[in-house]
Write a protein that holds these residues in place. Structure first.
Motif, PDB file in Angstrom:
ATOM      1  N   ASP A  27      -5.701   5.668   9.211  1.00  0.00           N
ATOM      2  CA  ASP A  27      -4.809   4.558   9.555  1.00  0.00           C
ATOM      3  C   ASP A  27      -5.362   3.225   9.047  1.00  0.00           C
ATOM      4  O   ASP A  27      -4.612   2.362   8.587  1.00  0.00           O
ATOM      5  CB  ASP A  27      -4.594   4.476  11.073  1.00  0.00           C
ATOM      6  N   LEU A  28      -6.684   3.059   9.122  1.00  0.00           N
ATOM      7  CA  LEU A  28      -7.305   1.831   8.620  1.00  0.00           C
ATOM      8  C   LEU A  28      -7.121   1.724   7.112  1.00  0.00           C
ATOM      9  O   LEU A  28      -6.805   0.648   6.594  1.00  0.00           O
ATOM     10  CB  LEU A  28      -8.793   1.796   8.978  1.00  0.00           C
ATOM     11  N   LEU A  29      -7.300   2.831   6.397  1.00  0.00           N
ATOM     12  CA  LEU A  29      -7.101   2.818   4.944  1.00  0.00           C
ATOM     13  C   LEU A  29      -5.678   2.401   4.596  1.00  0.00           C
ATOM     14  O   LEU A  29      -5.464   1.533   3.741  1.00  0.00           O
ATOM     15  CB  LEU A  29      -7.400   4.186   4.341  1.00  0.00           C
ATOM     16  N   VAL A  30      -4.710   2.977   5.276  1.00  0.00           N
ATOM     17  CA  VAL A  30      -3.299   2.642   5.019  1.00  0.00           C
ATOM     18  C   VAL A  30      -3.048   1.164   5.319  1.00  0.00           C
ATOM     19  O   VAL A  30      -2.354   0.473   4.567  1.00  0.00           O
ATOM     20  CB  VAL A  30      -2.362   3.548   5.842  1.00  0.00           C
ATOM     21  N   HIS A  31      -3.625   0.671   6.415  1.00  0.00           N
ATOM     22  CA  HIS A  31      -3.471  -0.745   6.770  1.00  0.00           C
ATOM     23  C   HIS A  31      -4.043  -1.648   5.683  1.00  0.00           C
ATOM     24  O   HIS A  31      -3.411  -2.638   5.277  1.00  0.00           O
ATOM     25  CB  HIS A  31      -4.158  -1.033   8.104  1.00  0.00           C
ATOM     26  N   ARG A  32      -5.248  -1.313   5.201  1.00  0.00           N
ATOM     27  CA  ARG A  32      -5.875  -2.121   4.151  1.00  0.00           C
ATOM     28  C   ARG A  32      -5.059  -2.067   2.855  1.00  0.00           C
ATOM     29  O   ARG A  32      -4.879  -3.092   2.185  1.00  0.00           O
ATOM     30  CB  ARG A  32      -7.299  -1.624   3.880  1.00  0.00           C
ATOM     31  N   LEU A  33      -4.595  -0.882   2.479  1.00  0.00           N
ATOM     32  CA  LEU A  33      -3.785  -0.758   1.264  1.00  0.00           C
ATOM     33  C   LEU A  33      -2.535  -1.625   1.356  1.00  0.00           C
ATOM     34  O   LEU A  33      -2.173  -2.334   0.412  1.00  0.00           O
ATOM     35  CB  LEU A  33      -3.396   0.707   1.032  1.00  0.00           C
ATOM     36  N   THR A  34      -1.874  -1.574   2.503  1.00  0.00           N
ATOM     37  CA  THR A  34      -0.657  -2.359   2.702  1.00  0.00           C
ATOM     38  C   THR A  34      -0.965  -3.852   2.668  1.00  0.00           C
ATOM     39  O   THR A  34      -0.203  -4.645   2.111  1.00  0.00           O
ATOM     40  CB  THR A  34      -0.002  -1.987   4.043  1.00  0.00           C
ATOM     41  N   ASP A  35      -2.093  -4.229   3.253  1.00  0.00           N
ATOM     42  CA  ASP A  35      -2.498  -5.630   3.256  1.00  0.00           C
ATOM     43  C   ASP A  35      -2.730  -6.142   1.837  1.00  0.00           C
ATOM     44  O   ASP A  35      -2.487  -7.311   1.538  1.00  0.00           O
ATOM     45  CB  ASP A  35      -3.769  -5.786   4.093  1.00  0.00           C
ATOM     46  N   TYR A  36      -3.181  -5.249   0.951  1.00  0.00           N
ATOM     47  CA  TYR A  36      -3.391  -5.600  -0.454  1.00  0.00           C
ATOM     48  C   TYR A  36      -2.109  -5.504  -1.289  1.00  0.00           C
ATOM     49  O   TYR A  36      -2.152  -5.620  -2.498  1.00  0.00           O
ATOM     50  CB  TYR A  36      -4.445  -4.684  -1.082  1.00  0.00           C
ATOM     51  N   ARG A  37      -0.993  -5.241  -0.640  1.00  0.00           N
ATOM     52  CA  ARG A  37       0.314  -5.115  -1.289  1.00  0.00           C
ATOM     53  C   ARG A  37       0.463  -3.849  -2.118  1.00  0.00           C
ATOM     54  O   ARG A  37       1.263  -3.790  -3.053  1.00  0.00           O
ATOM     55  CB  ARG A  37       0.630  -6.346  -2.150  1.00  0.00           C
ATOM     56  N   ALA A  38      -0.327  -2.848  -1.793  1.00  0.00           N
ATOM     57  CA  ALA A  38      -0.102  -1.517  -2.361  1.00  0.00           C
ATOM     58  C   ALA A  38       0.850  -0.785  -1.423  1.00  0.00           C
ATOM     59  O   ALA A  38       1.056  -1.205  -0.283  1.00  0.00           O
ATOM     60  CB  ALA A  38      -1.426  -0.759  -2.478  1.00  0.00           C
ATOM     61  N   THR A  39       1.432   0.301  -1.898  1.00  0.00           N
ATOM     62  CA  THR A  39       2.332   1.104  -1.078  1.00  0.00           C
ATOM     63  C   THR A  39       1.682   2.451  -0.827  1.00  0.00           C
ATOM     64  O   THR A  39       1.312   3.150  -1.771  1.00  0.00           O
ATOM     65  CB  THR A  39       3.689   1.313  -1.777  1.00  0.00           C
ATOM     66  N   ALA A  40       1.513   2.803   0.444  1.00  0.00           N
ATOM     67  CA  ALA A  40       0.896   4.075   0.813  1.00  0.00           C
ATOM     68  C   ALA A  40       1.976   5.072   1.232  1.00  0.00           C
ATOM     69  O   ALA A  40       2.909   4.718   1.953  1.00  0.00           O
ATOM     70  CB  ALA A  40      -0.101   3.876   1.937  1.00  0.00           C
ATOM     71  N   HIS A  41       1.840   6.297   0.758  1.00  0.00           N
ATOM     72  CA  HIS A  41       2.770   7.379   1.085  1.00  0.00           C
ATOM     73  C   HIS A  41       1.952   8.530   1.650  1.00  0.00           C
ATOM     74  O   HIS A  41       1.008   8.986   1.012  1.00  0.00           O
ATOM     75  CB  HIS A  41       3.519   7.869  -0.158  1.00  0.00           C
ATOM     76  N   ARG A  42       2.317   9.005   2.830  1.00  0.00           N
ATOM     77  CA  ARG A  42       1.601  10.134   3.427  1.00  0.00           C
ATOM     78  C   ARG A  42       2.417  11.406   3.253  1.00  0.00           C
ATOM     79  O   ARG A  42       3.620  11.421   3.509  1.00  0.00           O
ATOM     80  CB  ARG A  42       1.360   9.897   4.913  1.00  0.00           C
ATOM     81  N   CYS A  43       1.729  12.473   2.828  1.00  0.00           N
ATOM     82  CA  CYS A  43       2.381  13.774   2.661  1.00  0.00           C
ATOM     83  C   CYS A  43       1.791  14.751   3.669  1.00  0.00           C
ATOM     84  O   CYS A  43       0.575  14.779   3.872  1.00  0.00           O
ATOM     85  CB  CYS A  43       2.162  14.309   1.248  1.00  0.00           C
ATOM     86  N   ALA A  44       2.652  15.561   4.259  1.00  0.00           N
ATOM     87  CA  ALA A  44       2.177  16.567   5.202  1.00  0.00           C
ATOM     88  C   ALA A  44       1.535  17.743   4.474  1.00  0.00           C
ATOM     89  O   ALA A  44       0.681  18.437   5.023  1.00  0.00           O
ATOM     90  CB  ALA A  44       3.335  17.058   6.072  1.00  0.00           C
ATOM     91  N   GLU A  45       1.944  17.976   3.241  1.00  0.00           N
ATOM     92  CA  GLU A  45       1.374  19.056   2.448  1.00  0.00           C
ATOM     93  C   GLU A  45       1.376  18.675   0.971  1.00  0.00           C
ATOM     94  O   GLU A  45       2.113  17.777   0.542  1.00  0.00           O
ATOM     95  CB  GLU A  45       2.145  20.350   2.661  1.00  0.00           C
ATOM     96  N   ASP A  46       0.540  19.357   0.201  1.00  0.00           N
ATOM     97  CA  ASP A  46       0.360  19.040  -1.208  1.00  0.00           C
ATOM     98  C   ASP A  46       1.653  19.189  -2.002  1.00  0.00           C
ATOM     99  O   ASP A  46       1.873  18.483  -2.985  1.00  0.00           O
ATOM    100  CB  ASP A  46      -0.725  19.949  -1.795  1.00  0.00           C
ATOM    101  N   GLY A  47       2.521  20.083  -1.562  1.00  0.00           N
ATOM    102  CA  GLY A  47       3.772  20.325  -2.277  1.00  0.00           C
ATOM    103  C   GLY A  47       4.728  19.141  -2.258  1.00  0.00           C
ATOM    104  O   GLY A  47       5.685  19.111  -3.033  1.00  0.00           O
ATOM    105  N   GLU A  48       4.497  18.175  -1.371  1.00  0.00           N
ATOM    106  CA  GLU A  48       5.382  17.007  -1.282  1.00  0.00           C
ATOM    107  C   GLU A  48       5.053  15.923  -2.303  1.00  0.00           C
ATOM    108  O   GLU A  48       5.834  14.994  -2.494  1.00  0.00           O
ATOM    109  CB  GLU A  48       5.308  16.404   0.127  1.00  0.00           C
ATOM    110  N   VAL A  49       3.901  16.044  -2.959  1.00  0.00           N
ATOM    111  CA  VAL A  49       3.469  14.990  -3.884  1.00  0.00           C
ATOM    112  C   VAL A  49       4.503  14.782  -4.985  1.00  0.00           C
ATOM    113  O   VAL A  49       4.861  13.642  -5.316  1.00  0.00           O
ATOM    114  CB  VAL A  49       2.087  15.327  -4.486  1.00  0.00           C
TER     115      VAL A  49
END
Length: 201
Positions: A40-62
């Motif tokens: 969650d901290l990584l996602v928060h930092r990425l978003t703060d840097y104006r990057a977009t984070a996408h979470r996948c439940a499984e590798d097949g969703e990439v």
């Protein structure tokens, strides 16, 4: 005697018998890190840097996420990128020593990563087969980086323990940006304007 010779002579005199710097860095002197990474901290930092984070439940969703970001566009990929991460809707060109002009002409790039630091929101690439040459992550306007959860560490010392310092390391904290010109933020000056990080198990 030139001014250059004079300055260098004074430096040599001041240094005297100072021993040369060691070639091999002794890692045991670095502070111990923590592998207890906070996603969650990584996602928060990425978003703060104006990057977009996408979470996948499984590798097949990439591939589905890549399709949403770059579907119908032309992209460059490193030779070792897992092909199941790519949807049919993208036209992928493998970097087999493409020229800078050829790389700059594509719409985006998809790479893997070596490690990510939750505390700083930093992604590290080490030019491995699934990450490719540094140039492919700098010239296209959109960089999609696929990150496995097992590659996320808590802090910088933990990341340094995982990478080989003699490899060409690229440290990425958000899209390329600078505020050097009249303190106005300008994106895309030294690299991609858009960074998407896909986090998968």
């Amino acid at each position: 005697m030139t001014a250059r010779d004079l300055v260098l002579g004074r430096i040599r005199t001041a240094l005297g018998d100072t021993p040369a710097a060691p070639v091999n860095v002794r890692r045991e002197h670095w502070p111990a890190g923590s592998d207890a990474a906070d996603l969650d901290l990584l996602v928060h930092r990425l978003t703060d840097y104006r990057a977009t984070a996408h979470r996948c439940a499984e590798d097949g969703e990439v591939a589905q996420v890549v399709d949403r970001i770059l579907g119908g566009q032309r992209i460059v990929i490193p030779p070792g990128l897992p092909r199941h991460w790519l949807p049919d809707a993208v036209a992928a060109v493998t970097d087999d020593n493409l020229t800078a002009e050829q790389i700059a002409a594509v719409d985006g790039v998809v790479t893997a990563a070596a490690v990510a630091i939750a505390e700083t929101g930093t992604i590290i690439l080490d030019a491995g087969p699934d990450q490719g040459r540094r140039i492919i992550s700098l010239l296209p306007d959109v960089h999609v980086c696929v990150l496995r959860t097992g590659q996320i560490v808590a802090d910088v010392p933990s990341a340094l323990a995982r990478v080989e310092p003699r490899r060409p390391l690229t440290w990425i904290s958000g899209p390329s940006a600078t505020s050097d010109i009249e303190l106005n933020r300008v994106e895309g000056v030294h690299g991609p304007r858009h960074l998407h990080v896909i986090i998968t198990p």
